[in-house]
Design an enzyme around this catalytic site. Structure first.
Site, short mmCIF file in Angstrom:
data_model
loop_
_atom_site.label_atom_id
_atom_site.label_comp_id
_atom_site.label_asym_id
_atom_site.label_seq_id
_atom_site.Cartn_x
_atom_site.Cartn_y
_atom_site.Cartn_z
N GLY A 147 36.11 45.94 92.68
CA GLY A 147 37.35 45.46 91.91
C GLY A 147 37.61 46.46 91.04
N SER A 192 40.54 47.90 90.20
CA SER A 192 42.20 47.77 90.17
C SER A 192 42.26 46.29 89.49
CB SER A 192 43.33 48.35 91.30
OG SER A 192 43.05 46.81 91.80
N GLY A 193 41.62 45.88 88.73
CA GLY A 193 41.64 44.42 88.30
C GLY A 193 41.82 44.59 87.04
N ASP A 194 41.95 43.34 86.40
CA ASP A 194 42.98 42.95 84.84
C ASP A 194 41.64 43.21 84.18
OD1 ASP A 194 44.64 40.81 82.72
OD2 ASP A 194 42.26 40.32 83.22
N LEU A 195 40.10 42.22 84.67
CA LEU A 195 38.82 42.80 84.36
C LEU A 195 38.36 44.17 84.26
CD1 LEU A 195 36.31 41.12 82.87
CD2 LEU A 195 35.57 42.14 85.00
N ASP A 224 27.61 36.47 80.93
CA ASP A 224 27.78 35.65 80.15
C ASP A 224 28.30 36.11 78.39
OD1 ASP A 224 28.52 34.22 77.55
OD2 ASP A 224 27.06 32.48 78.90
N HIS A 225 29.44 36.59 78.82
CA HIS A 225 30.44 37.99 77.07
C HIS A 225 29.97 37.14 76.35
CE1 HIS A 225 34.27 35.18 77.81
NE2 HIS A 225 34.12 35.88 76.92
N LYS A 247 28.27 38.52 72.04
CA LYS A 247 28.88 38.21 70.33
C LYS A 247 27.77 38.58 69.88
CE LYS A 247 32.55 35.19 72.63
NZ LYS A 247 33.48 36.38 72.93
N GLU A 262 39.91 26.51 71.74
CA GLU A 262 40.46 27.71 72.11
C GLU A 262 41.74 27.03 71.52
OE1 GLU A 262 40.05 29.94 76.01
OE2 GLU A 262 38.99 27.84 76.63
N HIS A 281 28.36 29.09 78.18
CA HIS A 281 28.83 29.54 77.14
C HIS A 281 28.16 28.70 76.26
CE1 HIS A 281 31.20 32.27 79.23
NE2 HIS A 281 32.20 31.72 79.18
P1 NAD Z 1 41.58 40.19 89.94
O1 NAD Z 1 42.36 39.64 90.77
O2 NAD Z 1 42.82 41.33 88.20
O3 NAD Z 1 41.41 42.02 90.31
C1 NAD Z 1 40.30 41.68 91.65
C2 NAD Z 1 40.16 42.90 92.30
O4 NAD Z 1 39.26 42.58 93.08
C3 NAD Z 1 41.19 43.51 92.04
O5 NAD Z 1 41.04 45.20 91.56
C4 NAD Z 1 41.63 43.82 93.89
O6 NAD Z 1 42.30 44.90 94.47
C5 NAD Z 1 39.83 43.76 93.88
N1 NAD Z 1 39.67 42.84 95.81
C6 NAD Z 1 40.26 41.73 95.74
N2 NAD Z 1 40.52 41.63 97.29
C7 NAD Z 1 39.37 42.76 98.23
C8 NAD Z 1 39.14 43.01 98.76
N3 NAD Z 1 39.13 41.99 99.93
N4 NAD Z 1 38.37 44.02 99.02
C9 NAD Z 1 38.07 45.07 98.08
N5 NAD Z 1 38.79 44.85 97.30
C10 NAD Z 1 38.91 43.27 96.50
O7 NAD Z 1 40.06 39.62 88.94
P2 NAD Z 1 39.83 40.05 87.54
O8 NAD Z 1 40.62 39.15 86.56
O9 NAD Z 1 39.40 41.21 87.65
O10 NAD Z 1 38.75 39.13 87.93
C11 NAD Z 1 37.72 39.97 88.54
C12 NAD Z 1 35.79 38.86 87.90
O11 NAD Z 1 36.02 38.98 86.75
C13 NAD Z 1 36.05 37.66 89.00
O12 NAD Z 1 34.92 36.84 89.28
C14 NAD Z 1 36.49 36.98 87.32
O13 NAD Z 1 35.45 35.51 87.56
C15 NAD Z 1 35.27 37.38 86.78
N6 NAD Z 1 36.01 37.20 85.30
C16 NAD Z 1 37.51 37.35 84.97
C17 NAD Z 1 37.33 37.99 83.85
C18 NAD Z 1 39.19 38.16 83.37
O14 NAD Z 1 39.01 38.75 81.66
N7 NAD Z 1 40.34 39.38 84.04
C19 NAD Z 1 37.04 37.61 81.92
C20 NAD Z 1 35.45 36.97 82.80
C21 NAD Z 1 35.39 36.69 84.19
#
Ligand code: NAD
Length: 495
Positions: free
Chosen positions: A13, A15-18, A178-179, A183, A217, A241
């Site tokens: 993941g 490329s994702g948001d986290l 558990d972020h 803290k 929040e 949390h």
């Molecule tokens: P996101 O949707 O932004 O990113 C998901 C990532 O998974 C992307 O990089 C995507 O390309 C990849 N992906 C999706 N389908 C795929 C597949 N079939 N094969 C390979 N890669 C694949 O999600 P996020 O917000 O980054 O969250 C990721 C994890 O972190 C989740 O479990 C979420 O519950 C947890 N989380 C996120 C946050 C946050 O602030 N974003 C906070 C707490 C927990």
């Protein structure tokens, strides 16, 4: 400069948001501080077909100019590699293994590997089992798995998830994030409790009337509605949390401050979470969902995109938990979490019993009642402590007046303090599991949460029942009022 650690991060993941909002900036800070120097690499995997160069560009953009100069950011990004990857495709794991082996040689990382699950929870088990079947674990170095929340959505799914990762990773290799445990003030709790005799001596039913844990929040559900509609505040905030904070506040003193001893005490405590009949759930837990604000400027939860018009999902929970052990018998722990409340705050309030006032007459006190002593621990956005004590004002004779002894972390200190993800990543590379949750804790907390969820799922709530920008539903205040208590963080009845 910190001691350099050698490792490869494999981020599923990537490329994702986290990854972009939290992980890359935190890794960069570890690079600036020297935990990471020359002998590390990061492999980002995701579905899109990116080049290493393009990936590095996105990583550089994720790091704010305020935390490092461009040259440093650029040399950091050279350690990043990209691997297009579908979690279900076994061949992609083979390619990943090859890349990891090559980078391990190139960067001399000692074959240490940290697998970070920053993908949707439904993929956690699949990824873990492919790591095993395609032989990605190294024999020479360490292999650690970092797993994000949510860890399941009930006891059954959490157990299944745990079995699927336990087939590949031992418990001592699993870091469940558990972020809130990252803290500052949450991490400070054991130190506060067990190094200050003035607190340790009174941290029990003899002196405490009740304990309040609030995670409030101001934001609404925002763009997370799709996920939130399947979760709700009970799963999203209380199971993890709020209960983790409760664990650190209420656990017995561990024999030593080690991961094993802390987890043992927290697990013991969670095993003592009460069993509730449906009637007891109805009395001890209340839920709410935000409507618009009084002025109609903020939309109700049900008006948000991807939320059902008649959604029964709670955005607010308040509950009373009694722990039946010698330390806490009869002391209610009240937990509360909500969205769109009037202030963002995470705080713990310990309310002391009022002593029977034997020696002062009402006349001597000029008819003013003494107040309960309150110790408040502020976790965020400000960090600090406040102890409210009965005293008097000069010239007012014995007329009671509350004095507060405050300690606030300065803005400067707060901006220098490490963010949760930075601290947790340091723990992971050091192999310290203290600030992560273990399986037993998950098991006990889900068992407790399931009984509330099951009752709620069978009863349709009357929503919305509180205004945005308030303290939550009236029922939350009534929950405490029934015991003759009131929320410390509250000064009016929100509805
Ligand atoms: P996101 O949707 O932004 O990113 C998901 C990532 O998974 C992307 O990089 C995507 O390309 C990849 N992906 C999706 N389908 C795929 C597949 N079939 N094969 C390979 N890669 C694949 O999600 P996020 O917000 O980054 O969250 C990721 C994890 O972190 C989740 O479990 C979420 O519950 C947890 N989380 C996120 C946050 C946050 O602030 N974003 C906070 C707490 C927990």
């Amino acid at each position: 400069m910190a001691k350099e650690q050698r490792t490869i991060f494999i981020i599923f993941g990537g490329s994702g948001d986290l990854a972009h909002r939290k992980l890359y900036p935190a890794l960069f800070k570890l690079y600036v501080k020297g935990y990471l120097q020359d002998h590390f690499a990061v492999i980002g995997t995701a579905r899109r077909p990116w080049s290493h160069e393009y990936f590095r560009q996105t990583v550089m953009e994720s790091i704010g100019a305020d935390i490092g100069d461009q040259e440093k950011i650029s040399s950091f990004a050279q350690h990043f590699y990209y691997q297009a990857h579908d979690v279900n495709d076994a061949n992609h794991y083979v390619a990943l293994k090859k890349l990891a082996a090559q980078l391990s040689q190139q960067y001399q990382t000692g074959a240490n590997q940290i697998f970070y699950m920053a993908v949707a929870p439904r993929f956690f088990g699949t990824v873990a089992s492919h790591i095993n079947s395609e032989g990605l674990l190294t024999a020479q170095g360490y292999n650690r798995l970092v797993i994000e929340k949510p860890f399941g959505r009930d006891l059954k799914s959490a157990t299944e998830l745990n079995s699927s990762i336990a087939a590949t990773f031992q418990e001592n290799q699993i870091y469940r994030i558990d972020h809130y445990l990252g803290k500052e003030m949450v991490q400070a709790l054991p130190l506060l409790r067990f190094t200050n005799p003035i607190l340790e001596a009174v941290w029990n039913k003899n002196y405490l009337s009740n304990v309040q844990i609030t995670l409030a929040e101001t934001l609404g559900v925002g763009e997370r509605a799709g996920y939130y509609e399947t979760a709700g505040a009970l799963r999203d905030m209380i199971q993890n949390h709020a209960l983790q904070i409760l664990g650190l506040v209420a656990m017995e003193k561990p024999q030593e401050f080690s991961s094993a001893a802390v987890h043992q005490e927290k697990s013991r405590l969670f095993a003592q979470l009460p069993t509730y009949s449906p009637e007891q759930v109805a009395v001890n837990f209340v839920r709410g969902q935000y409507g618009a604000d009084h002025k109609g400027n903020q939309l109700a939860y049900r008006q948000a995109d991807n939320v059902a018009d008649d959604s029964p999902i709670e955005t607010f929970v308040a509950g009373k938990i009694l722990i039946d052990n010698p330390r806490w018998q009869g002391v209610p722990f009240y937990v509360r979490s909500g969205k769109r409340l009037c202030q963002k705050t995470t705080r713990i309030d310990l309310v002391f019993k009022t002593t029977a006032n034997k020696i002062f007459s009402q006349a001597q006190l000029q008819e003013v009642a003494t107040q309960p002593v309150i110790l408040s621990i502020f976790v965020e956005p400000t960090q600090g402590l406040s102890l409210a004590l009965n005293g008097t004002n000069p010239g007012m004779a014995l007329r009671p007046f509350m004095h507060t002894l405050d300690f606030w972390q300065s803005q400067e200190e707060m901006s220098n303090s490490q963010e949760a993800y930075e601290k947790l990543l340091i723990d992971i590379i050091h192999g310290d599991q203290t600030n992560f949750t273990n399986w037993q804790e998950q098991e006990h907390t889900w068992r407790f949460i399931d009984q509330i969820r099951q009752y709620w799922d069978q009863n349709v709530p009357q929503f919305p029942n509180y205004y945005s920008n308030s303290f939550g539903p009236k029922a939350s205040n009534e929950l405490l009022a029934r015991d003759g208590n009131e929320w410390v963080w509250s000064n009016e009845f929100g509805q």
